[in-house]
Design a protein around this motif. Structure first.
Motif, PDB file in Angstrom:
ATOM      1  N   SER A  21      -2.196  -0.879  -4.761  1.00 50.70           N
ATOM      2  CA  SER A  21      -1.449  -1.918  -4.060  1.00 50.70           C
ATOM      3  C   SER A  21      -2.356  -2.607  -3.055  1.00 50.70           C
ATOM      4  CB  SER A  21      -0.254  -1.314  -3.318  1.00 50.70           C
ATOM      5  OG  SER A  21       0.637  -0.684  -4.198  1.00 50.70           O
ATOM      6  N   ASP A  30       1.375 -16.674  -2.025  1.00 48.77           N
ATOM      7  CA  ASP A  30       1.860 -17.564  -3.092  1.00 48.77           C
ATOM      8  C   ASP A  30       1.053 -18.844  -3.211  1.00 48.77           C
ATOM      9  OD1 ASP A  30       4.832 -18.838  -1.333  1.00 48.77           O
ATOM     10  OD2 ASP A  30       2.746 -18.620  -0.731  1.00 48.77           O
ATOM     11  N   ASN A  55      -0.074 -18.088 -11.354  1.00 54.27           N
ATOM     12  CA  ASN A  55       0.187 -16.910 -12.196  1.00 54.27           C
ATOM     13  C   ASN A  55       0.004 -17.198 -13.682  1.00 54.27           C
ATOM     14  OD1 ASN A  55       0.608 -14.846 -10.442  1.00 54.27           O
ATOM     15  ND2 ASN A  55       2.827 -14.955 -10.500  1.00 54.27           N
ATOM     16  N   SER A  71      -0.508  -7.848 -11.059  1.00 57.20           N
ATOM     17  CA  SER A  71       0.770  -8.504 -10.817  1.00 57.20           C
ATOM     18  C   SER A  71       0.890  -8.773  -9.330  1.00 57.20           C
ATOM     19  CB  SER A  71       1.939  -7.646 -11.303  1.00 57.20           C
ATOM     20  OG  SER A  71       1.977  -6.421 -10.598  1.00 57.20           O
ATOM     21  N   ARG A  72       1.784  -9.671  -8.996  1.00 58.80           N
ATOM     22  CA  ARG A  72       2.010  -9.952  -7.586  1.00 58.80           C
ATOM     23  C   ARG A  72       3.497 -10.106  -7.319  1.00 58.80           C
ATOM     24  NH1 ARG A  72      -0.575 -15.307  -5.602  1.00 58.80           N
ATOM     25  NH2 ARG A  72      -1.779 -15.643  -7.463  1.00 58.80           N
ATOM     26  N   ASP A  73       3.881  -9.731  -6.120  1.00 57.42           N
ATOM     27  CA  ASP A  73       5.250  -9.900  -5.657  1.00 57.42           C
ATOM     28  C   ASP A  73       5.160 -10.803  -4.430  1.00 57.42           C
ATOM     29  OD1 ASP A  73       7.763  -9.713  -4.465  1.00 57.42           O
ATOM     30  OD2 ASP A  73       8.055  -7.655  -5.143  1.00 57.42           O
ATOM     31  N   ASN A  74       5.382 -12.078  -4.651  1.00 60.34           N
ATOM     32  CA  ASN A  74       5.227 -13.034  -3.549  1.00 60.34           C
ATOM     33  C   ASN A  74       6.218 -12.763  -2.426  1.00 60.34           C
ATOM     34  OD1 ASN A  74       3.133 -14.288  -4.880  1.00 60.34           O
ATOM     35  ND2 ASN A  74       4.389 -15.954  -5.682  1.00 60.34           N
ATOM     36  N   LYS A  76       7.260  -9.960  -1.353  1.00 59.97           N
ATOM     37  CA  LYS A  76       6.795  -8.845  -0.524  1.00 59.97           C
ATOM     38  C   LYS A  76       5.365  -9.057  -0.030  1.00 59.97           C
ATOM     39  CE  LYS A  76       9.683  -5.342  -2.752  1.00 59.97           C
ATOM     40  NZ  LYS A  76       9.704  -4.058  -3.501  1.00 59.97           N
ATOM     41  N   TYR A  80      -0.717  -6.028  -6.994  1.00 59.85           N
ATOM     42  CA  TYR A  80      -0.850  -4.715  -7.603  1.00 59.85           C
ATOM     43  C   TYR A  80      -1.890  -4.753  -8.727  1.00 59.85           C
ATOM     44  CZ  TYR A  80       3.664  -4.278  -5.298  1.00 59.85           C
ATOM     45  OH  TYR A  80       4.675  -4.280  -4.367  1.00 59.85           O
TER      46      TYR A  80
END
Length: 132
Positions: A21, A30, A55, A71-74, A76, A80
């Protein structure tokens, strides 16, 4: 202040999996391209994957293709790196890095780079050791 902090490294047996992470603070991911890199002892830093601002573009070297996934969690502000089927040669310190999307745009659109010198901000790294 723009900061990246990696976590999730450790000791894993060959064939195992880890998810690294990268927590970003001081900016929102983002609007950035993100790269993951690694540096083994005595070797140069190399890219193991990147994802463009949109992306839509991801790049992986042949050495990890099919085994690693970014991957990304914008929401949060997290990035990853899922690593599967790990091999002893994957042992290294792993880093995440970021650069403004405006630095990675061509006439074909946004892209991402596997060259360390193209990235502006770096985390401190997390050690991954693959050994039985």
């Amino acid at each position: 202040q723009l900061t990246l902090v990696e976590s999730g490294g450790g000791l894993v047996q060959p064939g195992g999996s880890l998810r690294l992470s990268c927590a970003a603070s001081g900016f929102t991911i983002d609007t950035y391209a993100i790269g993951w890199f690694r540096q083994a002892l005595g070797k140069e830093r190399e890219g193991v994957g990147c994802v463009s601002y949109t992306n839509s573009i991801t790049n992986y070297p042949d050495s990890v293709k099919g085994r690693f996934a970014i991957s990304r969690d914008n929401a949060k502000n997290m990035i990853y790196l899922q690593m599967n089927s790990l091999k002893p040669e994957d042992t290294a310190v792993y880093y995440c890095a970021s650069v403004r999307a405006s630095k990675m745009i061509s006439r074909d659109g946004y892209y991402c780079s596997s060259r360390p010198g193209d990235y502006a901000s770096w985390g401190q790294g997390t050690q991954v050791t693959v050994s039985s």
